[in-house]
Design an enzyme around this catalytic site. Structure first.
Site, PDB file in Angstrom:
ATOM      1  N   GLY A 228       0.835  -1.192   0.000  1.00 45.47           N
ATOM      2  CA  GLY A 228       0.000   0.000   0.000  1.00 45.47           C
ATOM      3  C   GLY A 228       0.869   1.241   0.000  1.00 45.47           C
ATOM      4  O   GLY A 228       2.023   1.209  -0.443  1.00 45.47           O
ATOM      5  N   SER A 229       0.319   2.317   0.517  1.00 44.34           N
ATOM      6  CA  SER A 229       1.029   3.596   0.418  1.00 44.34           C
ATOM      7  C   SER A 229       2.190   3.650   1.415  1.00 44.34           C
ATOM      8  O   SER A 229       2.216   2.923   2.417  1.00 44.34           O
ATOM      9  CB  SER A 229       0.054   4.743   0.657  1.00 44.34           C
ATOM     10  OG  SER A 229      -0.543   4.590   1.916  1.00 44.34           O
ATOM     11  N   VAL A 232       1.431   4.608   5.330  1.00 40.99           N
ATOM     12  CA  VAL A 232       0.781   3.534   6.086  1.00 40.99           C
ATOM     13  C   VAL A 232       1.763   2.370   6.256  1.00 40.99           C
ATOM     14  O   VAL A 232       1.900   1.800   7.348  1.00 40.99           O
ATOM     15  CB  VAL A 232      -0.508   3.061   5.363  1.00 40.99           C
ATOM     16  CG1 VAL A 232      -1.096   1.845   6.064  1.00 40.99           C
ATOM     17  CG2 VAL A 232      -1.533   4.185   5.309  1.00 40.99           C
ATOM     18  N   GLY A 233       2.485   2.037   5.199  1.00 44.41           N
ATOM     19  CA  GLY A 233       3.426   0.914   5.253  1.00 44.41           C
ATOM     20  C   GLY A 233       4.518   1.130   6.288  1.00 44.41           C
ATOM     21  O   GLY A 233       4.839   0.230   7.070  1.00 44.41           O
ATOM     22  N   GLU A 250       5.589  -3.574   0.760  1.00 40.14           N
ATOM     23  CA  GLU A 250       5.806  -3.014  -0.580  1.00 40.14           C
ATOM     24  C   GLU A 250       4.999  -1.728  -0.664  1.00 40.14           C
ATOM     25  O   GLU A 250       3.793  -1.739  -0.421  1.00 40.14           O
ATOM     26  CB  GLU A 250       5.376  -4.014  -1.664  1.00 40.14           C
ATOM     27  CG  GLU A 250       6.327  -5.197  -1.811  1.00 40.14           C
ATOM     28  CD  GLU A 250       7.757  -4.797  -2.169  1.00 40.14           C
ATOM     29  OE1 GLU A 250       7.965  -3.725  -2.773  1.00 40.14           O
ATOM     30  OE2 GLU A 250       8.672  -5.551  -1.797  1.00 40.14           O
ATOM     31  N   CYS A 284       1.472   0.368  -8.892  1.00 43.00           N
ATOM     32  CA  CYS A 284       2.668   0.826  -8.189  1.00 43.00           C
ATOM     33  C   CYS A 284       3.837   0.932  -9.155  1.00 43.00           C
ATOM     34  O   CYS A 284       4.752   1.723  -8.956  1.00 43.00           O
ATOM     35  CB  CYS A 284       3.000  -0.131  -7.057  1.00 43.00           C
ATOM     36  SG  CYS A 284       3.077  -1.834  -7.606  1.00 43.00           S
TER      37      CYS A 284
HETATM   38  P1  NAD Z   1      -3.332   2.438   1.393  1.00 43.16           P
HETATM   39  O1  NAD Z   1      -2.033   2.551   2.082  1.00 43.16           O
HETATM   40  O2  NAD Z   1      -4.309   3.525   1.566  1.00 43.16           O
HETATM   41  O3  NAD Z   1      -4.094   1.105   1.894  1.00 43.16           O
HETATM   42  C1  NAD Z   1      -3.466  -0.155   1.877  1.00 43.16           C
HETATM   43  C2  NAD Z   1      -4.084  -1.019   2.963  1.00 43.16           C
HETATM   44  O4  NAD Z   1      -3.783  -0.453   4.245  1.00 43.16           O
HETATM   45  C3  NAD Z   1      -5.598  -1.113   2.895  1.00 43.16           C
HETATM   46  O5  NAD Z   1      -6.018  -2.400   3.288  1.00 43.16           O
HETATM   47  C4  NAD Z   1      -6.045  -0.087   3.890  1.00 43.16           C
HETATM   48  O6  NAD Z   1      -7.336  -0.327   4.412  1.00 43.16           O
HETATM   49  C5  NAD Z   1      -4.980  -0.223   4.966  1.00 43.16           C
HETATM   50  N1  NAD Z   1      -4.832   1.018   5.732  1.00 43.16           N
HETATM   51  C6  NAD Z   1      -5.102   2.280   5.335  1.00 43.16           C
HETATM   52  N2  NAD Z   1      -4.841   3.154   6.311  1.00 43.16           N
HETATM   53  C7  NAD Z   1      -4.370   2.425   7.355  1.00 43.16           C
HETATM   54  C8  NAD Z   1      -3.918   2.771   8.647  1.00 43.16           C
HETATM   55  N3  NAD Z   1      -3.878   4.032   9.069  1.00 43.16           N
HETATM   56  N4  NAD Z   1      -3.488   1.785   9.447  1.00 43.16           N
HETATM   57  C9  NAD Z   1      -3.488   0.504   9.025  1.00 43.16           C
HETATM   58  N5  NAD Z   1      -3.914   0.116   7.802  1.00 43.16           N
HETATM   59  C10 NAD Z   1      -4.359   1.065   6.979  1.00 43.16           C
HETATM   60  O7  NAD Z   1      -3.010   2.155  -0.141  1.00 43.16           O
HETATM   61  P2  NAD Z   1      -4.019   2.076  -1.365  1.00 43.16           P
HETATM   62  O8  NAD Z   1      -4.533   3.448  -1.657  1.00 43.16           O
HETATM   63  O9  NAD Z   1      -5.006   0.988  -1.159  1.00 43.16           O
HETATM   64  O10 NAD Z   1      -3.043   1.603  -2.546  1.00 43.16           O
HETATM   65  C11 NAD Z   1      -2.272   2.498  -3.298  1.00 43.16           C
HETATM   66  C12 NAD Z   1      -0.858   2.551  -2.791  1.00 43.16           C
HETATM   67  O11 NAD Z   1      -0.319   1.238  -2.760  1.00 43.16           O
HETATM   68  C13 NAD Z   1       0.079   3.338  -3.700  1.00 43.16           C
HETATM   69  O12 NAD Z   1       0.953   4.100  -2.907  1.00 43.16           O
HETATM   70  C14 NAD Z   1       0.857   2.276  -4.456  1.00 43.16           C
HETATM   71  O13 NAD Z   1       2.118   2.666  -4.932  1.00 43.16           O
HETATM   72  C15 NAD Z   1       0.953   1.226  -3.420  1.00 43.16           C
HETATM   73  N6  NAD Z   1       1.171  -0.078  -4.033  1.00 43.16           N
HETATM   74  C16 NAD Z   1       2.430  -0.614  -3.962  1.00 43.16           C
HETATM   75  C17 NAD Z   1       2.701  -1.829  -4.568  1.00 43.16           C
HETATM   76  C18 NAD Z   1       4.067  -2.431  -4.492  1.00 43.16           C
HETATM   77  O14 NAD Z   1       4.200  -3.635  -4.741  1.00 43.16           O
HETATM   78  N7  NAD Z   1       5.100  -1.676  -4.171  1.00 43.16           N
HETATM   79  C19 NAD Z   1       1.682  -2.504  -5.254  1.00 43.16           C
HETATM   80  C20 NAD Z   1       0.416  -1.921  -5.297  1.00 43.16           C
HETATM   81  C21 NAD Z   1       0.162  -0.704  -4.682  1.00 43.16           C
END
Ligand code: NAD
Length: 489
Positions: A228-229, A232-233, A250, A284
């Protein structure tokens, strides 16, 4: 009018309604249309899911790897048989085109097949010993209960590439998908459950972002895999690492494509278009920065701008549409804001740039946008991930400068280089600091049998997919093995 589908959670082998507040996914092309709805999992459901995964972990770890693999292979067949129906649901819930949606479901099946066959591959290694009568053996064991937290943009393929190796290597799972795409999560869990997973081995909780924290904070957690972003990661990774829980994260990307003057320009323009605008730029690994050699820049950018303006944008379930919407209003508004900021900072609009009026204004559509940036001037659109169909462009006077511009990012997920010069390609392999490099293809392709993940701030912990996944989902036991009497020594 398509029927709205009821959402349920999977806990300890049973499908159940949630006990939390209402949750619904909607069609980003027509936001008034609800795709699926139900109740979120409640706080106590996290405890129940973690308890179920804990109770199941010993039995699943002891199940022969071949048998575990058979479940994944049966789930792959289920996905393949329902690929067109699930592809349509994916397009309605996430906004990818129908072809991309179906392709993603088939990719998930391919990943399940790859790991489904893993039980018949090597399970460890043997070393010779410096001592007589002894062999040194390295075996692998599952971590235990894995928390899986996934993003919206690949609602079935990314979960598959985490859950399939987790299960194949003998772990149990508690999975929280992005709450914008719960239906596709339910479909993957249904396929695995129908394929014969024992109860408690996979648990699915649909809930808000904060539920990701509850999973990471849970004392029963043995490993966390997150995509994810970046913000958060990093937060989840630091919490897990602080408790000594292994973590794989990731995160974001700001991926560059370099087009040099000796490139096959027809190929390059076609591939840059795919990298930048497929899945509405919500990959991503999407190409969001383009670096073009001065000698060819005028012609190349004219053609690129024309092709971007010609893309058919609309309801992704309509045949002939090239690009659908972005995921929700928050995404549309932040991407458009990023475009506006770039223009105010001096970007020259080669395509797109302005919000849609008319029919498309009702959905979360962003025009495919190409922005040429002034030379030697730092711009937010060059450094910050917008996660939409926006490509920023800089011209360059030398190959060395092109490589430096590609590295000019805190991220290092993927990159693409277009050249026909093998010497340049070889030097770029050394110079460009990314986890995935494409030479003469778009920045966004990935195969399931090879490592996937980012360098620099894009990734944390072991890589995903292929054999690399084993590094995260198992730990090793080194066994010094001797016979039980003195005769063998
Ligand atoms: P996001 O970080 O908003 O959400 C990802 C997950 O985290 C979701 O399940 C969400 O519900 C959970 N989440 C959100 N806020 C949280 C918090 N405060 N605490 C704990 N968990 C929380 O990401 P998104 O908008 O769903 O996806 C887009 C992002 O993911 C982009 O930044 C993209 O680059 C990244 N991404 C990376 C890869 C990779 O392999 N590097 C692949 C796909 C997407």
């Amino acid at each position: 009018m398509t029927a709205t589908i009821g959402l349920q959670h999977l806990i300890n082998g049973a499908w159940e309604d949630g006990t939390g507040s209402p949750v619904a996914s909607s069609n980003p092309a027509r936001p008034a249309e609800t795709v699926a709805h139900g109740l979120q999992a409640g706080g106590p459901d996290v405890d129940r899911a973690m308890a179920a995964a804990t109770a199941a972990k010993h039995g699943w770890a002891r199940t022969p790897a071949h048998e575990r693999g058979l479940v994944l292979l049966r789930a792959a067949a289920i996905l393949e048989q329902s690929a067109s129906a699930l592809g349509l649901e994916l397009a309605r819930e996430e906004g990818k085109t129908l072809a991309e949606g179906e392709g993603e479901v088939l990719r998930a099946a391919q990943i399940l097949r790859y790991y489904g066959n893993d039980g018949d591959r090597a399970a460890g290694s043997i070393y010779s010993s410096p001592r007589r009568g002894e062999t040194i053996m390295v075996t692998r064991k599952p971590l235990g209960v894995i928390g899986v937290v996934t993003p919206f943009n690949f609602p079935i393929a990314i979960p598959a590439w985490k859950i399939a190796p987790a299960l194949a290597y003998g772990n149990t799972v508690v999975w929280k998908p992005a709450s914008t795409v719960p239906l596709l999560a339910m479909r993957l869990a249904e396929a695995l459950q129908s394929a014969g997973l024992p109860k408690g081995v996979l648990n699915l909780l649909i809930g808000p972002g904060s539920m990701g924290n509850s999973i990471v904070d849970h004392p029963a957690l043995d490993g966390l895999t997150f995509t994810g972003s970046t913000g958060v990661g990093r937060n989840l990774a630091s919490k897990a690492a602080g408790r000594g829980v292994p973590v794989q994260a990731e995160m974001g990307g700001k991926n560059a494509a370099i087009v040099l003057s000796d490139a096959d320009l027809d190929l390059a323009v076609e591939q840059v278009m795919l990298g930048a605008f497929r899945s509405s730029g919500q990959k991503c690994t999407a190409t969001s920065r383009l670096i073009v050699a001065d000698e060819i820049a005028d012609d190349f950018l004219t053609e690129l701008g024309k092709r971007a303006a010609d893309l058919a944008v609309g309801d992704p379930t309509t045949p002939g549409i090239n690009m659908g919407p972005v995921i929700n209003e928050a995404a549309r508004s932040s991407i458009q804001q990023g475009i506006n900021t770039a223009i105010s900072q001096g970007a020259n609009v080669l395509a797109g740039g302005t919000p849609y009026a008319g029919d498309l204004a009702a959905g979360y559509f962003i025009a495919p946008t190409v922005l040429e940036l002034p030379r030697d001037q730092n711009q937010d659109v060059w450094t910050q991930e917008l996660f939409g169909p926006v490509l920023s462009v800089r011209r360059t006077g030398s190959t060395q400068e092109a490589l430096e511009l590609a590295n000019d990012s805190e991220f290092g997920l993927s990159a693409a280089l277009f050249t026909q010069d093998i010497t340049t390609a070889l030097s770029a392999i050394d110079e460009i600091d990314v986890g995935i490099l494409h030479v003469n293809s778009e920045s966004a392709g990935a195969d399931p049998h090879v490592p996937f993940g980012g360098a620099k701030k894009s990734g944390y912990g072991p890589k995903e997919q292929g054999d690399a996944a084993k590094e995260f989902f198992t730990h090793t036991t080194t066994v010094y093995l001797r016979g039980g009497n003195n005769v063998s020594r």
